[in-house]
Design a protein around this motif. Sequence first.
Motif, PDB file in Angstrom:
ATOM      1  N   VAL A  54       0.858  -1.189   0.000  1.00  0.00           N
ATOM      2  CA  VAL A  54       0.000   0.000   0.000  1.00  0.00           C
ATOM      3  C   VAL A  54       0.893   1.237   0.000  1.00  0.00           C
ATOM      4  CG1 VAL A  54      -1.798   1.289   1.193  1.00  0.00           C
ATOM      5  CG2 VAL A  54      -1.780  -1.212   1.321  1.00  0.00           C
ATOM      6  N   LEU A  55       0.667   2.120  -0.955  1.00  0.00           N
ATOM      7  CA  LEU A  55       1.398   3.380  -1.033  1.00  0.00           C
ATOM      8  C   LEU A  55       0.470   4.528  -0.650  1.00  0.00           C
ATOM      9  CD1 LEU A  55       3.904   5.067  -1.869  1.00  0.00           C
ATOM     10  CD2 LEU A  55       2.943   5.115  -4.187  1.00  0.00           C
ATOM     11  N   VAL A  56       0.852   5.268   0.404  1.00  0.00           N
ATOM     12  CA  VAL A  56       0.101   6.450   0.845  1.00  0.00           C
ATOM     13  C   VAL A  56       0.968   7.672   0.567  1.00  0.00           C
ATOM     14  CG1 VAL A  56      -1.030   7.616   2.768  1.00  0.00           C
ATOM     15  CG2 VAL A  56      -1.043   5.115   2.637  1.00  0.00           C
ATOM     16  N   ARG A  57       0.401   8.675  -0.102  1.00  0.00           N
ATOM     17  CA  ARG A  57       1.177   9.863  -0.462  1.00  0.00           C
ATOM     18  C   ARG A  57       0.417  11.141  -0.113  1.00  0.00           C
ATOM     19  NH1 ARG A  57       3.183   9.676  -6.551  1.00  0.00           N
ATOM     20  NH2 ARG A  57       1.195   8.651  -6.946  1.00  0.00           N
ATOM     21  N   LEU A  58       1.159  12.156   0.271  1.00  0.00           N
ATOM     22  CA  LEU A  58       0.639  13.510   0.438  1.00  0.00           C
ATOM     23  C   LEU A  58       1.526  14.409  -0.399  1.00  0.00           C
ATOM     24  CD1 LEU A  58      -1.374  15.454   1.831  1.00  0.00           C
ATOM     25  CD2 LEU A  58       0.339  15.742   3.643  1.00  0.00           C
ATOM     26  N   THR A  59       0.959  15.026  -1.448  1.00  0.00           N
ATOM     27  CA  THR A  59       1.768  15.818  -2.366  1.00  0.00           C
ATOM     28  C   THR A  59       1.140  17.177  -2.629  1.00  0.00           C
ATOM     29  OG1 THR A  59       0.652  14.742  -4.245  1.00  0.00           O
ATOM     30  CG2 THR A  59       2.756  13.821  -3.546  1.00  0.00           C
ATOM     31  N   PHE A  60       2.024  18.098  -2.961  1.00  0.00           N
ATOM     32  CA  PHE A  60       1.623  19.423  -3.457  1.00  0.00           C
ATOM     33  C   PHE A  60       1.900  19.431  -4.948  1.00  0.00           C
ATOM     34  CE2 PHE A  60       3.062  23.699  -4.750  1.00  0.00           C
ATOM     35  CZ  PHE A  60       1.877  24.389  -4.553  1.00  0.00           C
ATOM     36  N   ARG A  61       0.863  19.742  -5.755  1.00  0.00           N
ATOM     37  CA  ARG A  61       0.962  19.658  -7.209  1.00  0.00           C
ATOM     38  C   ARG A  61       0.621  21.023  -7.827  1.00  0.00           C
ATOM     39  NH1 ARG A  61      -0.173  13.786  -9.138  1.00  0.00           N
ATOM     40  NH2 ARG A  61       0.344  12.635  -7.257  1.00  0.00           N
ATOM     41  N   THR A  62       1.395  21.394  -8.830  1.00  0.00           N
ATOM     42  CA  THR A  62       1.164  22.686  -9.459  1.00  0.00           C
ATOM     43  C   THR A  62       1.661  22.674 -10.895  1.00  0.00           C
ATOM     44  OG1 THR A  62       1.460  25.083  -9.178  1.00  0.00           O
ATOM     45  CG2 THR A  62       3.383  23.675  -8.752  1.00  0.00           C
ATOM     46  N   HIS A  63       1.280  23.691 -11.659  1.00  0.00           N
ATOM     47  CA  HIS A  63       1.741  23.842 -13.036  1.00  0.00           C
ATOM     48  C   HIS A  63       3.116  24.497 -13.072  1.00  0.00           C
ATOM     49  CE1 HIS A  63      -2.459  23.014 -13.984  1.00  0.00           C
ATOM     50  NE2 HIS A  63      -2.109  22.874 -15.244  1.00  0.00           N
ATOM     51  N   MET A  64       3.881  24.129 -14.082  1.00  0.00           N
ATOM     52  CA  MET A  64       5.172  24.785 -14.275  1.00  0.00           C
ATOM     53  C   MET A  64       4.980  26.132 -14.973  1.00  0.00           C
ATOM     54  SD  MET A  64       7.730  21.726 -15.409  1.00  0.00           S
ATOM     55  CE  MET A  64       8.117  20.359 -14.286  1.00  0.00           C
TER      56      MET A  64
END
Length: 275
Positions: free
Chosen positions: A265-275
């Motif tokens: 099981v992979l749990v992730r917390l990420t911040f995602r944005t445009h370049m």
Amino acid sequence: MKYLTRSLSALLFLGLAGTASAGWRDWRDWGDWKYWIGAHDFNVPDVDSHTYGLTVGASVEKTTSAGRHLIGSMDLFADRDKDDLDPDHIPIRWDVHLGADQEFWKGGLAHLGWTADFNTRMNTVSSIERQMIAMPALVGWLDGDHVRASLKTGAGWFFLEIDDDVPKTRGYDRSDFRNSTLSYTGAADILIRAGSHCRIHGGAQEWWDDSGDWLQKQLQASLHVDVDNWKKDSEVVLSVDAYEYNLEVYQRPGEPAILPWDNDVLVRLTFRTHM
């Protein structure tokens, strides 16, 4: 390490080829770029193992003039590997996704289309040395104001290789580690738009071989929250990806299972944005 070298060499070659074909244009002209950074926990529930680390990734996507949607993405994971499930594990792993899709019919809320994907998973703590799945499929979906639900079915190639370190301690040799087969798949997804700044996604997928035996199951869930007040076109994503593997396809008579676990099981917390 040889697989890392080969993969990086292939990526470098593709990058150079893409640059040449684009006439050395600005890389932002290739499509819509996004990147993300965050933290992860890679869990192997059968042995209560948690491996924490950092993750970074990027994607580029583009819709052609003919309406074909193209996407490529890559995730890199740096693990703080303290559990020693694999005694010779290199704590860097990566996933790659390449895909194309297109709608060919629409009627009200209903849509039909096709998709073709190539997905890899490499060097996991849970002893997945290499996984590669190439799968064209037909997709049907209903897209309303607040809910989008889809069903997908397809056929293609399924390859999974188990890392050799743990199996060798259980009586297996290199001839037992790979499964390459024609595969069929079925999948269901749902996206719920909970207001203007929040989306909830869930999905399930299963793969079978040509004899009807199941190969792998996957469950996915994610929560997307827009954070435009921090940075325009940005979001914070909490996601869970759970896999279960059929180890019976590797089973040798009289030996224990090739691995002492059959899931991760992979749990992730990420911040995602445009370049």
